[in-house]
Design a protein around this motif. Sequence first.
Motif, PDB file in Angstrom:
ATOM      1  N   PRO A 233      40.082  30.636  43.362  1.00 23.93           N
ATOM      2  CA  PRO A 233      40.177  30.940  41.933  1.00 23.93           C
ATOM      3  C   PRO A 233      41.549  30.588  41.381  1.00 23.93           C
ATOM      4  N   GLU A 269      40.256  38.448  38.763  1.00 25.33           N
ATOM      5  CA  GLU A 269      39.260  37.657  39.494  1.00 25.33           C
ATOM      6  C   GLU A 269      38.189  38.521  40.161  1.00 25.33           C
ATOM      7  N   PRO A 344      34.176  36.477  44.721  1.00 27.24           N
ATOM      8  CA  PRO A 344      34.253  35.066  45.112  1.00 27.24           C
ATOM      9  C   PRO A 344      34.194  34.904  46.614  1.00 27.24           C
ATOM     10  N   ALA A 367      34.902  29.032  38.578  1.00 27.34           N
ATOM     11  CA  ALA A 367      35.218  30.310  37.943  1.00 27.34           C
ATOM     12  C   ALA A 367      34.279  30.628  36.794  1.00 27.34           C
TER      13      ALA A 367
END
Length: 405
Positions: A233, A269, A344, A367
């Motif tokens: 990310p 994130e 992620p 993303a």
Amino acid sequence: MLVDREKIAAALPSYEVGRQFGSGGFGLVLEGRHRSLGRRVAIKVLTTPEPAVERRFLAEAQVMAAFDHPHVVRVHDYADHEGLCLLVLEHCPGGTLSDRLDAPVRPETACAITLAVADALHAAHARGIIHRDVKPDNVLFAEDGAAKVTDFGLAKIYEGSVVTSGSLVGTPGYAAPEQILGQPVRPASDVYALGGVAYHLLSGRPPFPEGVPIAEMLHRQLHDSAPIPVGMPPRFAEVVGRALRRDVAARTPSAQEFAVALASAATAELGPGWLMRAEVPLRVEEEVRQAATAVARAGRTDVTVASRTERRPRRADRGSAPGSGRSAPAGTGRHAAPEAEDGPRYPSGPSELLSTSEVRRRIDVWASHADEGPSRRTLLLLLAGLAVLAALSIGAGAVVGSLQR
């Protein structure tokens, strides 16, 4: 490696000496237990009787005993008996970080471990101590799962500015370029190594390839930048990339600034509650804790990291002693929550090398992928609803027409 247990017992009469469970270039580590307190300990035994090594061993004991930090291995005792040097340390049965890197590490856990190491380094730097050998082997795990920095044998005292290394110290693959060249080192030198540890945790591989001759590895560290893995990310890539800058002036200057930036990136994130999902105890400065626990808005946090001149004064600037004023533990304890499915995922093997623009394009696509799914589903549901309403309207019209006839 032979150990004279009778000699060790004579040097440490208050301790029972147990089995060997570790070894290194200059010594080995034995299990131990305080006879009266029942406290389990680790006994580090120096087996290389050289004056320079003995001085380093004693320096490690002095440095680690100089301050008490929740993410630094505690020193309980030191003994020098008939040429035998012994260091009694906090027992950390969880092994080293290197042991855990054999398998993928969840991003929440990776960030929490890195923040713990960063806070320990910040406390050391506030006391004028540079570690100079930050690497996965020197991060241990206590019985409660907390990450602990150890092995300050290469630590050096500096007087608020920089110190000269004088020779190559540290571990190839993690040592900062200025350390490799024997140039002055500073807190940013530890930040470089910390960036390498974060890189390894988040990507599943070290910043520079292992298994190559040391000269080749050192050459790469001096002339090449570690390629950011495709799929990392962008906020993580920015924080880690800045910490790994070869130029000291362009690098993140302090461990605390690195920690705040990484905590903010993790909140953005990984979403709110990521620290609870990390499943490792974390006890850090208030500024870092706030960045790590900020409430995200629409999947992105509103916490940002200001420049060095814009940031609010640190604790030391407001009159408190360095390293003081710690808050209550954030996300302490182990939690049995299942692994998050919306976080992620990172590649664990080598990735293809791409241009910077292509890497950024793929990262942006990665993303934004999670944000596209709900919008499409919402549109499909809306269209399906409209179709049902249209069918009902047509049917009702037909019925009314038939009645009128």
